[in-house]
Scaffold this motif. Structure first.
Motif, PDB file in Angstrom:
ATOM      1  N   ASP A  50       0.827  -1.209   0.000  1.00 36.80           N
ATOM      2  CA  ASP A  50       0.000   0.000   0.000  1.00 36.80           C
ATOM      3  C   ASP A  50       0.861   1.259   0.000  1.00 36.80           C
ATOM      4  N   ASP A  51       2.108   1.115   0.457  1.00 33.61           N
ATOM      5  CA  ASP A  51       2.991   2.278   0.553  1.00 33.61           C
ATOM      6  C   ASP A  51       3.804   2.531  -0.705  1.00 33.61           C
ATOM      7  N   GLY A  52       3.936   1.532  -1.590  1.00 35.50           N
ATOM      8  CA  GLY A  52       4.713   1.744  -2.794  1.00 35.50           C
ATOM      9  C   GLY A  52       5.139   0.457  -3.457  1.00 35.50           C
ATOM     10  N   ILE A  53       6.104   0.572  -4.366  1.00 35.94           N
ATOM     11  CA  ILE A  53       6.595  -0.572  -5.138  1.00 35.94           C
ATOM     12  C   ILE A  53       8.108  -0.657  -5.000  1.00 35.94           C
ATOM     13  N   TYR A  54       8.599  -1.855  -4.752  1.00 37.19           N
ATOM     14  CA  TYR A  54      10.031  -2.125  -4.632  1.00 37.19           C
ATOM     15  C   TYR A  54      10.463  -3.002  -5.803  1.00 37.19           C
ATOM     16  N   LEU A  55      11.518  -2.588  -6.486  1.00 40.65           N
ATOM     17  CA  LEU A  55      12.041  -3.342  -7.625  1.00 40.65           C
ATOM     18  C   LEU A  55      13.449  -3.831  -7.326  1.00 40.65           C
TER      19      LEU A  55
ATOM     20  N   HIS B 237      19.926  -4.706  -3.062  1.00 37.70           N
ATOM     21  CA  HIS B 237      19.680  -3.298  -3.371  1.00 37.70           C
ATOM     22  C   HIS B 237      18.639  -3.194  -4.482  1.00 37.70           C
ATOM     23  N   GLY B 238      17.859  -2.123  -4.447  1.00 35.08           N
ATOM     24  CA  GLY B 238      16.867  -1.927  -5.497  1.00 35.08           C
ATOM     25  C   GLY B 238      16.264  -0.540  -5.460  1.00 35.08           C
ATOM     26  N   LEU B 239      15.304  -0.313  -6.320  1.00 34.70           N
ATOM     27  CA  LEU B 239      14.608   0.961  -6.419  1.00 34.70           C
ATOM     28  C   LEU B 239      13.299   0.900  -5.647  1.00 34.70           C
ATOM     29  N   TYR B 240      12.918   2.033  -5.082  1.00 36.16           N
ATOM     30  CA  TYR B 240      11.651   2.101  -4.358  1.00 36.16           C
ATOM     31  C   TYR B 240      10.867   3.313  -4.830  1.00 36.16           C
ATOM     32  N   PHE B 241       9.602   3.081  -5.177  1.00 38.61           N
ATOM     33  CA  PHE B 241       8.725   4.149  -5.629  1.00 38.61           C
ATOM     34  C   PHE B 241       7.579   4.276  -4.630  1.00 38.61           C
ATOM     35  N   SER B 242       7.636   5.320  -3.830  1.00 37.88           N
ATOM     36  CA  SER B 242       6.638   5.508  -2.774  1.00 37.88           C
ATOM     37  C   SER B 242       5.319   5.993  -3.361  1.00 37.88           C
ATOM     38  N   ALA B 243       4.237   5.460  -2.826  1.00 33.97           N
ATOM     39  CA  ALA B 243       2.906   5.896  -3.253  1.00 33.97           C
ATOM     40  C   ALA B 243       2.602   7.299  -2.753  1.00 33.97           C
ATOM     41  N   HIS B 244       3.406   7.787  -1.801  1.00 29.38           N
ATOM     42  CA  HIS B 244       3.152   9.095  -1.201  1.00 29.38           C
ATOM     43  C   HIS B 244       4.183  10.135  -1.627  1.00 29.38           C
ATOM     44  N   SER B 245       4.998   9.795  -2.624  1.00 26.08           N
ATOM     45  CA  SER B 245       6.029  10.719  -3.089  1.00 26.08           C
ATOM     46  C   SER B 245       5.408  11.914  -3.806  1.00 26.08           C
ATOM     47  N   SER B 246       6.072  13.051  -3.736  1.00 27.81           N
ATOM     48  CA  SER B 246       5.600  14.220  -4.477  1.00 27.81           C
ATOM     49  C   SER B 246       5.839  14.008  -5.966  1.00 27.81           C
ATOM     50  N   LEU B 247       5.227  14.837  -6.792  1.00 23.20           N
ATOM     51  CA  LEU B 247       5.385  14.737  -8.244  1.00 23.20           C
ATOM     52  C   LEU B 247       6.292  15.845  -8.778  1.00 23.20           C
ATOM     53  N   THR B 248       7.183  16.326  -7.931  1.00 25.01           N
ATOM     54  CA  THR B 248       8.148  17.346  -8.338  1.00 25.01           C
ATOM     55  C   THR B 248       9.343  16.688  -9.015  1.00 25.01           C
ATOM     56  N   LEU B 249       9.683  17.180 -10.206  1.00 27.44           N
ATOM     57  CA  LEU B 249      10.784  16.614 -10.976  1.00 27.44           C
ATOM     58  C   LEU B 249      12.036  17.456 -10.772  1.00 27.44           C
TER      59      LEU B 249
ATOM     60  N   THR C 181      29.214  12.241 -20.284  1.00 22.78           N
ATOM     61  CA  THR C 181      28.134  12.997 -19.658  1.00 22.78           C
ATOM     62  C   THR C 181      27.266  12.050 -18.840  1.00 22.78           C
ATOM     63  N   GLY C 182      26.641  12.609 -17.831  1.00 24.79           N
ATOM     64  CA  GLY C 182      25.750  11.810 -17.002  1.00 24.79           C
ATOM     65  C   GLY C 182      24.648  12.669 -16.431  1.00 24.79           C
ATOM     66  N   TYR C 183      23.504  12.052 -16.226  1.00 22.94           N
ATOM     67  CA  TYR C 183      22.415  12.773 -15.574  1.00 22.94           C
ATOM     68  C   TYR C 183      21.547  11.801 -14.797  1.00 22.94           C
ATOM     69  N   CYS C 184      20.762  12.335 -13.879  1.00 25.79           N
ATOM     70  CA  CYS C 184      19.757  11.546 -13.181  1.00 25.79           C
ATOM     71  C   CYS C 184      18.567  12.436 -12.874  1.00 25.79           C
ATOM     72  N   LEU C 185      17.381  11.850 -12.957  1.00 25.69           N
ATOM     73  CA  LEU C 185      16.132  12.560 -12.703  1.00 25.69           C
ATOM     74  C   LEU C 185      15.396  11.914 -11.544  1.00 25.69           C
ATOM     75  N   PHE C 186      14.884  12.745 -10.651  1.00 24.78           N
ATOM     76  CA  PHE C 186      14.111  12.284  -9.511  1.00 24.78           C
ATOM     77  C   PHE C 186      12.685  12.801  -9.621  1.00 24.78           C
ATOM     78  N   LEU C 187      11.727  11.935  -9.364  1.00 23.25           N
ATOM     79  CA  LEU C 187      10.332  12.338  -9.211  1.00 23.25           C
ATOM     80  C   LEU C 187      10.035  12.236  -7.727  1.00 23.25           C
TER      81      LEU C 187
ATOM     82  N   LEU D 251      18.302   4.786  -2.861  1.00 24.27           N
ATOM     83  CA  LEU D 251      17.979   3.379  -3.090  1.00 24.27           C
ATOM     84  C   LEU D 251      17.673   2.701  -1.757  1.00 24.27           C
ATOM     85  N   VAL D 252      17.122   1.509  -1.826  1.00 27.64           N
ATOM     86  CA  VAL D 252      16.793   0.769  -0.608  1.00 27.64           C
ATOM     87  C   VAL D 252      17.343  -0.647  -0.726  1.00 27.64           C
ATOM     88  N   SER D 253      17.439  -1.303   0.411  1.00 24.69           N
ATOM     89  CA  SER D 253      17.857  -2.700   0.448  1.00 24.69           C
ATOM     90  C   SER D 253      16.814  -3.487   1.222  1.00 24.69           C
TER      91      SER D 253
END
Length: 301
Positions: free
Chosen positions: A42-47, A144-156, A175-181, A295-297
């Motif tokens: 209910d809180d999000g998705i873990y990959l 280790h993996g990615l976590y996408f919270s269901a309560h995260s803001s939508l600010t990029l 060159t390198g970049y990363c984007l956060f939502l 990231l989360v583990s």
């Protein structure tokens, strides 16, 4: 096929329509797909790709408990003439290919994997040793993996960085970049460019163009960069006469600024998150950058 969304009735209607047209089977909620492990709450998705990583370690014959503190040796630079030609080219290519897929949930190995991918045609012993180092780091960070919270803001927000003349063979830049939502890392890239930049400012500006091309939302996206000269060029037409060799990128970035699509913000080098995608680092610096990726583990249950 994976169907997602919060319209339960719409999903049911779509599945019924697909069943009517195609011979299909409903496998229920997604939990494992092409080596990608998905845990939904209910809180999000873990990959994660823990099982895929374990299989890759077995293919490389790594069975001991030794791990590494970083995926690549600090300040190392590889060339096509390092070491001697490998006897088994296929294994190297298989392992690098597997690591490329592993970057789906492990963005912090994107830079070393990108570097070692450049030697697929004629890999040498030094390159293979570097691949094993990445795998030993993966072994110590298996869950280790990615976590996408269901309560995260939508600010990029975006971070943009470049390593000027970093390749010792042809002095091309990376060159390198990363984007956060909100707090979730949603996009990243490490790429060696095919030409040589005349200055660190040009390299940073090219990275700007790559980053801003992918930063679309209804409100302006904050793009953080640690190159002050590149930020000045982006905001001031006077500087264009000095940078005609990057004129297209200048116009592209300035147009994005003028329509209020992006805000370029100066940031100190120590706070430049995208630095992890352009060069190797000592363990302390690497861990500091890794913590910024949020990231989360998740240990196995």
């Amino acid at each position: 096929m994976i169907i997602t969304g919060n319209d339960v009735d719409g999903i049911s209607d779509l599945k019924a329509s697909l069943h009517h047209t195609f011979e299909m089977k409903d496998l229920g909620s997604l939990s494992y797909f092409l080596g990608l492990e998905v845990i939904s709450t209910d809180d999000g998705i873990y990959l994660s790709q823990a099982k895929y990583a374990s299989d890759l370690l077995a293919r490389a014959g790594i069975t001991d408990s030794r791990t590494e503190s970083t995926p690549i040796e600090p300040n190392v630079r590889f060339t096509p003439m390092d070491g001697t030609i490998l006897d088994n080219l296929t294994l190297y290519r298989q392992l690098v290919g597997g690591l490329v897929y592993l970057t789906v949930t492990r963005p912090y190995i994107a830079y070393p994997v990108h570097v070692l991918s450049q030697f697929l045609s004629a890999p040498r012993t030094t390159h293979y040793a570097a691949v094993l180092r990445i795998l030993r780091y993966v072994k110590g960070t298996l869950f280790h993996g990615l976590y996408f919270s269901a309560h995260s803001s939508l600010t990029l927000q975006a971070y943009s960085d470049a390593d000027w003349a970093g390749d010792p063979t042809d002095r091309c830049f990376t060159t390198g970049y990363c984007l956060f939502l909100g707090d979730a890392l949603i996009s990243w890239r490490a790429k060696k460019q095919t030409f040589t930049a005349r200055s660190s400012t040009e390299a940073a500006y090219r990275a700007f163009a790559d980053t801003t091309a992918g930063a679309f939302q209804s409100s302006p996206t904050d793009v953080f960069c640690d190159n002050r000269s590149a930020i000045q060029i982006a905001h001031n037409d006077v500087f264009h006469e000095r940078t005609k060799h990057i004129e297209i990128d200048c116009h592209f970035v300035r147009q994005r600024i003028l329509i209020d699509a992006v805000h370029l913000i100066g940031v100190g080098t120590l706070d430049q998150t995208a630095d992890i995608f352009t060069k190797s680092h000592h363990p302390t610096r690497f861990r500091a950058l890794l913590s910024k990726l949020k990231l989360v583990s998740l240990a196995p249950t």
